[in-house]
Design a protein around this motif. Structure first.
Motif, PDB file in Angstrom:
ATOM      1  N   VAL A  78       0.871  -1.178   0.000  1.00 32.85           N
ATOM      2  CA  VAL A  78       0.000   0.000   0.000  1.00 32.85           C
ATOM      3  C   VAL A  78       0.914   1.236   0.000  1.00 32.85           C
ATOM      4  O   VAL A  78       1.215   1.810   1.031  1.00 32.85           O
ATOM      5  CB  VAL A  78      -0.933  -0.015   1.229  1.00 32.85           C
ATOM      6  CG1 VAL A  78      -1.878   1.187   1.195  1.00 32.85           C
ATOM      7  CG2 VAL A  78      -1.725  -1.306   1.272  1.00 32.85           C
ATOM      8  N   GLY A  79       1.396   1.575  -1.176  1.00 35.00           N
ATOM      9  CA  GLY A  79       2.438   2.587  -1.308  1.00 35.00           C
ATOM     10  C   GLY A  79       3.768   1.985  -0.894  1.00 35.00           C
ATOM     11  O   GLY A  79       3.804   0.940  -0.227  1.00 35.00           O
ATOM     12  N   SER A  80       4.866   2.622  -1.301  1.00 35.50           N
ATOM     13  CA  SER A  80       6.145   2.090  -0.814  1.00 35.50           C
ATOM     14  C   SER A  80       6.283   2.336   0.679  1.00 35.50           C
ATOM     15  O   SER A  80       7.064   1.682   1.350  1.00 35.50           O
ATOM     16  CB  SER A  80       7.351   2.644  -1.578  1.00 35.50           C
ATOM     17  OG  SER A  80       7.067   3.840  -2.193  1.00 35.50           O
ATOM     18  N   ASN A 153      17.611  11.209  -5.098  1.00 38.21           N
ATOM     19  CA  ASN A 153      17.366  11.506  -3.696  1.00 38.21           C
ATOM     20  C   ASN A 153      16.341  12.633  -3.533  1.00 38.21           C
ATOM     21  O   ASN A 153      16.417  13.661  -4.188  1.00 38.21           O
ATOM     22  CB  ASN A 153      18.692  11.917  -3.035  1.00 38.21           C
ATOM     23  CG  ASN A 153      18.577  12.053  -1.521  1.00 38.21           C
ATOM     24  OD1 ASN A 153      17.920  11.244  -0.868  1.00 38.21           O
ATOM     25  ND2 ASN A 153      19.205  13.076  -0.974  1.00 38.21           N
ATOM     26  N   ASN A 154      15.388  12.382  -2.644  1.00 39.11           N
ATOM     27  CA  ASN A 154      14.414  13.395  -2.262  1.00 39.11           C
ATOM     28  C   ASN A 154      14.918  14.033  -0.966  1.00 39.11           C
ATOM     29  O   ASN A 154      15.179  13.304  -0.017  1.00 39.11           O
ATOM     30  CB  ASN A 154      13.060  12.708  -2.036  1.00 39.11           C
ATOM     31  CG  ASN A 154      11.987  13.667  -1.614  1.00 39.11           C
ATOM     32  OD1 ASN A 154      12.194  14.865  -1.521  1.00 39.11           O
ATOM     33  ND2 ASN A 154      10.803  13.134  -1.332  1.00 39.11           N
ATOM     34  N   PRO A 155      15.122  15.337  -0.880  1.00 37.43           N
ATOM     35  CA  PRO A 155      14.670  16.394  -1.792  1.00 37.43           C
ATOM     36  C   PRO A 155      15.757  16.964  -2.704  1.00 37.43           C
ATOM     37  O   PRO A 155      15.490  17.939  -3.381  1.00 37.43           O
ATOM     38  CB  PRO A 155      14.236  17.486  -0.808  1.00 37.43           C
ATOM     39  CG  PRO A 155      15.248  17.372   0.298  1.00 37.43           C
ATOM     40  CD  PRO A 155      15.605  15.909   0.395  1.00 37.43           C
ATOM     41  N   ILE A 178      17.203   0.494  -1.594  1.00 38.05           N
ATOM     42  CA  ILE A 178      17.324   1.617  -2.525  1.00 38.05           C
ATOM     43  C   ILE A 178      15.921   2.058  -2.901  1.00 38.05           C
ATOM     44  O   ILE A 178      15.158   1.295  -3.506  1.00 38.05           O
ATOM     45  CB  ILE A 178      18.047   1.230  -3.840  1.00 38.05           C
ATOM     46  CG1 ILE A 178      19.286   0.389  -3.560  1.00 38.05           C
ATOM     47  CG2 ILE A 178      18.377   2.473  -4.669  1.00 38.05           C
ATOM     48  CD1 ILE A 178      20.452   1.143  -3.076  1.00 38.05           C
ATOM     49  N   ASP A 179      15.583   3.270  -2.524  1.00 34.22           N
ATOM     50  CA  ASP A 179      14.261   3.807  -2.832  1.00 34.22           C
ATOM     51  C   ASP A 179      14.322   4.524  -4.182  1.00 34.22           C
ATOM     52  O   ASP A 179      14.905   5.592  -4.300  1.00 34.22           O
ATOM     53  CB  ASP A 179      13.842   4.768  -1.716  1.00 34.22           C
ATOM     54  CG  ASP A 179      12.415   5.277  -1.891  1.00 34.22           C
ATOM     55  OD1 ASP A 179      11.855   5.140  -2.997  1.00 34.22           O
ATOM     56  OD2 ASP A 179      11.871   5.817  -0.915  1.00 34.22           O
ATOM     57  N   GLU A 180      13.725   3.903  -5.188  1.00 38.37           N
ATOM     58  CA  GLU A 180      13.742   4.466  -6.546  1.00 38.37           C
ATOM     59  C   GLU A 180      12.395   5.088  -6.913  1.00 38.37           C
ATOM     60  O   GLU A 180      11.916   4.949  -8.039  1.00 38.37           O
ATOM     61  CB  GLU A 180      14.119   3.373  -7.556  1.00 38.37           C
ATOM     62  CG  GLU A 180      15.520   2.818  -7.372  1.00 38.37           C
ATOM     63  CD  GLU A 180      15.987   1.939  -8.540  1.00 38.37           C
ATOM     64  OE1 GLU A 180      15.146   1.559  -9.381  1.00 38.37           O
ATOM     65  OE2 GLU A 180      17.190   1.633  -8.592  1.00 38.37           O
ATOM     66  N   ARG A 205       9.915   0.787  -5.591  1.00 40.40           N
ATOM     67  CA  ARG A 205       9.358   1.652  -6.634  1.00 40.40           C
ATOM     68  C   ARG A 205       7.925   2.026  -6.242  1.00 40.40           C
ATOM     69  O   ARG A 205       7.320   1.369  -5.402  1.00 40.40           O
ATOM     70  CB  ARG A 205       9.353   0.933  -7.995  1.00 40.40           C
ATOM     71  CG  ARG A 205      10.716   0.504  -8.492  1.00 40.40           C
ATOM     72  CD  ARG A 205      11.575   1.655  -8.972  1.00 40.40           C
ATOM     73  NE  ARG A 205      11.122   2.279 -10.189  1.00 40.40           N
ATOM     74  CZ  ARG A 205      11.771   2.245 -11.357  1.00 40.40           C
ATOM     75  NH1 ARG A 205      12.907   1.583 -11.486  1.00 40.40           N
ATOM     76  NH2 ARG A 205      11.311   2.877 -12.414  1.00 40.40           N
ATOM     77  N   THR A 206       7.380   3.018  -6.895  1.00 34.00           N
ATOM     78  CA  THR A 206       6.021   3.444  -6.542  1.00 34.00           C
ATOM     79  C   THR A 206       5.233   3.858  -7.776  1.00 34.00           C
ATOM     80  O   THR A 206       5.811   4.228  -8.793  1.00 34.00           O
ATOM     81  CB  THR A 206       6.073   4.622  -5.547  1.00 34.00           C
ATOM     82  OG1 THR A 206       4.736   4.991  -5.205  1.00 34.00           O
ATOM     83  CG2 THR A 206       6.768   5.833  -6.137  1.00 34.00           C
ATOM     84  N   PHE A 207       3.914   3.780  -7.654  1.00 31.29           N
ATOM     85  CA  PHE A 207       3.028   4.297  -8.706  1.00 31.29           C
ATOM     86  C   PHE A 207       2.600   5.733  -8.424  1.00 31.29           C
ATOM     87  O   PHE A 207       1.806   6.301  -9.156  1.00 31.29           O
ATOM     88  CB  PHE A 207       1.803   3.378  -8.852  1.00 31.29           C
ATOM     89  CG  PHE A 207       2.139   2.062  -9.475  1.00 31.29           C
ATOM     90  CD1 PHE A 207       2.162   1.917 -10.857  1.00 31.29           C
ATOM     91  CD2 PHE A 207       2.490   0.975  -8.690  1.00 31.29           C
ATOM     92  CE1 PHE A 207       2.520   0.717 -11.438  1.00 31.29           C
ATOM     93  CE2 PHE A 207       2.853  -0.240  -9.260  1.00 31.29           C
ATOM     94  CZ  PHE A 207       2.860  -0.368 -10.636  1.00 31.29           C
ATOM     95  N   ARG A 217      -2.597   4.536  -3.954  1.00 32.96           N
ATOM     96  CA  ARG A 217      -1.759   3.967  -2.894  1.00 32.96           C
ATOM     97  C   ARG A 217      -1.213   2.601  -3.289  1.00 32.96           C
ATOM     98  O   ARG A 217      -1.712   1.549  -2.866  1.00 32.96           O
ATOM     99  CB  ARG A 217      -2.518   3.846  -1.550  1.00 32.96           C
ATOM    100  CG  ARG A 217      -3.117   5.118  -1.019  1.00 32.96           C
ATOM    101  CD  ARG A 217      -2.111   6.233  -0.926  1.00 32.96           C
ATOM    102  NE  ARG A 217      -0.978   5.884  -0.082  1.00 32.96           N
ATOM    103  CZ  ARG A 217       0.305   6.003  -0.449  1.00 32.96           C
ATOM    104  NH1 ARG A 217       0.625   6.484  -1.642  1.00 32.96           N
ATOM    105  NH2 ARG A 217       1.271   5.643   0.355  1.00 32.96           N
ATOM    106  N   CYS A 218      -0.198   2.597  -4.122  1.00 30.96           N
ATOM    107  CA  CYS A 218       0.421   1.327  -4.488  1.00 30.96           C
ATOM    108  C   CYS A 218       1.893   1.520  -4.822  1.00 30.96           C
ATOM    109  O   CYS A 218       2.269   2.459  -5.524  1.00 30.96           O
ATOM    110  CB  CYS A 218      -0.307   0.716  -5.692  1.00 30.96           C
ATOM    111  SG  CYS A 218       0.195  -0.987  -6.016  1.00 30.96           S
ATOM    112  N   GLY A 219       2.707   0.642  -4.284  1.00 27.48           N
ATOM    113  CA  GLY A 219       4.126   0.607  -4.599  1.00 27.48           C
ATOM    114  C   GLY A 219       4.563  -0.840  -4.655  1.00 27.48           C
ATOM    115  O   GLY A 219       3.789  -1.742  -4.330  1.00 27.48           O
TER     116      GLY A 219
END
Ligand SMILES: *Cc1c(COP(=O)(O)O)cnc(C)c1O
Length: 348
Positions: A78-80, A153-155, A178-180, A205-207, A217-219
């Protein structure tokens, strides 16, 4: 690397909940106390009165076909953000273990750590916002289980160099996440195809970003089969709803649209970046491989407030490590970007 040793003992020993739809998806289903007569809201022919497939089979097959990663290496959340929390719960013993988070970065890693009562070791990124491999490795101890890297990288918007990531995966005695989330905007740098070589790598990864489906809400994550099986063992049985699965499968069939959106966003980003660089009062516009731009200006907090008072909402990042006077703006349509620039000029 023995992954087993990194996993909490109670998670290894867990006998997962055996859900009704995990055992049977068809037949005369009188096993789950669903409403067999019907539902008060209908959508397409989704049979919303029935629980969804806990194994996410159709979804995982559709994604596997699109990205060429095996189904057994894919897990949907439900999201990353859900997956980040599940990763903490698999590997980190509350009050005992610790994780490493190079900062400044996405705030959810620390929040998920705090919620799970896990010590977070913040290590500054270097002046190019790259991880300091030596410092990271030196700050580990026997209880260090996870390392979070966000690329782009965020931000700050930059890609983490792949050579450094690989070096960290090799040297770090735990799991590297690794958050892509923004890698759709710089796909050539993705590590999605590397997880088969490194059992201690999880790629998120995330949508919510390039796919334009934050509201769904999906990753998903790509990882070694053993880690994927642990994620399935501990998740809420029906975490992905039928409405979510339906939306995502439709989106995957519409991948051309994602590619067009990315092209347009990248074009707008370049335009906005060039415009920002011409403004008096802006000290630095950082490079971006994503769909947002970080910039430094005088009196950032006042600028942020003035923009907000006009209904133009950007993100004040000036409280984050080494980001004094930095603001982050999401790339919008040309029209939105122009309105933002006009207001920003006045505020400066
Ligand atoms: C937006 C974002 C996400 C997305 O989280 P979801 O829960 O999938 O919406 C993940 N990581 C980073 C760094 C983000 O900026």
């Amino acid at each position: 690397m023995d992954l087993n040793k990194l996993v909490r003992k109670n998670i290894l020993a867990l006998k997962p909940y055996s859900s009704a739809r995990g055992n049977h998806l068809s037949g005369l289903l009188l096993d789950a106390n669903e409403n067999t007569l019907g539902s008060c809201f209908e959508f397409e022919n989704l049979l919303l009165n029935r629980y969804p497939d806990p194994n996410q089979n159709e979804l995982r097959e559709s994604l596997s076909n699109l990205i060429g990663v095996k189904k057994k290496n894919i897990f949907f959340g439900v999201g990353s953000d859900e997956i980040i929390d599940l990763i903490f719960r698999i590997f980190c013993e509350p009050g005992v273990d610790n994780v490493i988070i190079p900062e400044p970065t996405y705030g959810m890693y620390k929040v998920a750590g705090d919620i799970n009562n896990i010590e977070v070791k913040s290590i500054p990124l270097d002046s190019d916002f790259q991880p300091d491999v030596k410092r990271i490795i030196e700050s580990c101890n026997d209880y260090t289980k996870l390392l979070f890297l966000c690329s782009p990288n965020n931000p700050t918007g930059n890609i983490i160099e792949k050579t450094r990531i690989i070096e960290l995966i090799r040297k770090f005695n735990g799991v590297v996440v690794i958050d892509e989330a923004y890698m759709d905007f710089a796909e050539e740098n993705s590590l999605i195809n590397d997880s088969k070589d490194y059992p201690n790598l999880i790629v998120l990864r995330t949508f919510s970003k390039a796919w334009g489906l934050a509201g769904v809400r999906c990753g998903f994550c790509i990882a070694n089969e053993f880690i994927i099986s642990l994620l399935f063992n501990i998740k809420a049985p029906y975490n992905i709803s039928k409405l979510t699965a339906y939306s995502i499968i439709k989106a995957l069939e519409n991948n051309d649209r994602r590619i067009k959106l990315i092209e347009e966003i990248v074009k707008e980003r370049e335009w906005l970046q060039a415009e920002l660089k011409t403004l008096n009062g802006i000290d630095k516009v950082f490079d971006s491989s994503s769909n947002y731009i970080l910039f430094r200006c005088r009196n950032a907090r006042d600028v942020y407030r003035l923009l907000a008072s006009k209904g133009i909402i950007i993100r004040d990042r000036s409280n984050q490590l080494n980001l004094d006077n930095c603001l982050r703006v999401s790339v919008g349509s040309r029209n939105e970007n122009k309105k933002f620039l006009t207001a920003l000029k006045e505020a400066l």
